[in-house]
Design a protein around this motif. Sequence first.
Motif: not given
Lengths: 289, 110
Positions: A114-126, A130-139
């Motif tokens: 779960w740490k890996h999963s949450i970390g990956c979610g946080a990384a995807a959101r970051v 940076r790419l100015n994507i609006k759907e941050l929660e989808e990432a």
Amino acid sequence: MAVDQTKLKKIVDNIVGLPTLPTVLTNVTKMMQNPRVSAAQVGKVIQSDVALTSKILKLVNSAFYGFPNRISTVTHAIVILGFNAVRSTAMSVSVFDSFGGGGETEGFDRMAFWKHSIGCGAAARVLAKRLNIKELEEAFIAGLLHDIGLIILDQFVHEEFVKILKVVKEKDILIREAEKEVLDGVTHNDLGGWLGRKWNMAPALIEVIETYPTPSSASENYLLVSIVHVADILTRALNIGSGGDNRIPKINKSAWEKLGIDMAQLPSILQEIIDSAKKAEAFFSMVNR
Amino acid sequence: MRKVATNDLEPGMKIARKVENKAGMVLLPEGIELTEAHISRLKKWGIEEIYVEGEDEKGAGSGADIVPDLTVSEDFIANLNHKFEKVLDDPIMQGIYNAVKSIASGENKE
């Protein structure tokens, strides 16, 4: 590289007792197909599930989002974050409720998973930000659930999963490689995709789950798949949790280039990922029981 | 910020979140440095744990340890080397490896 469906079917046909998606989420998904639906209408349906509501509010009020004022109702959350973000949060909560507990398999640390999963979610959101994507929660949810197939393996295809972990340990290879060996070409990505369809997850989310290790096989959601592909590798590099192995796959060059990251900026991006993952504690507390 | 049991508190630790009693009255404000006297008062008041500044220690068991402490351990670097062993011929992977290493050695800290 679509998986051989008959091989996948042979595995999933033996799965019994898979939790079903909460009715509230099914209803919300249906409602959202109507473009004229209001925040208040969707909020009312979600709020009929008291436990789900309190968890959604706990998450949206956590440090991860950093809103200055307290969000006190689901309707309010929808107005601020949007329909898709709130549905994603509800989906995360449902996944934690259904798959968050238990797990004492030797060689597969659920908390590390779960740490890996949450970390990956946080990384995807970051990366998405940076790419100015609006759907941050989808990432975020795409990163969070990218490896959900591993939980399916652990919980419902357990005997084979133990064999897979043994191969990982003996050969010190990526878990995906070991899966192919043991399951005749089938991987956690295929099982995750299968769950995604059962659970009516958004098509983009299913595509990420199925193709993030091989972004070239993605189609409509190539950018999101590339984001999670890179996020997974960065999360592994930072050693945030573990998805069952201790190797790192080689990055896909086109996916990396798609994100346009300047190598000189990478340390500060990594720092941003670390800070964001630390703030995601509220998500971790939902599985930490 | 981390949660520490009152019995494990030490003078010099800084309070990260104000300490209140059940009625919401502030017993100790945020930001002050703990003294022996504070600690014995906390015990007398029956406060079982408080938040102090600083990172969670590894394995402390709370949710705050999602991210490993990158800066300290040689283990981290050894593990990093192992993970990357077979992919360092790739220039992008090498760049990622170097970036993580620079963070772990604190070069990126402001």
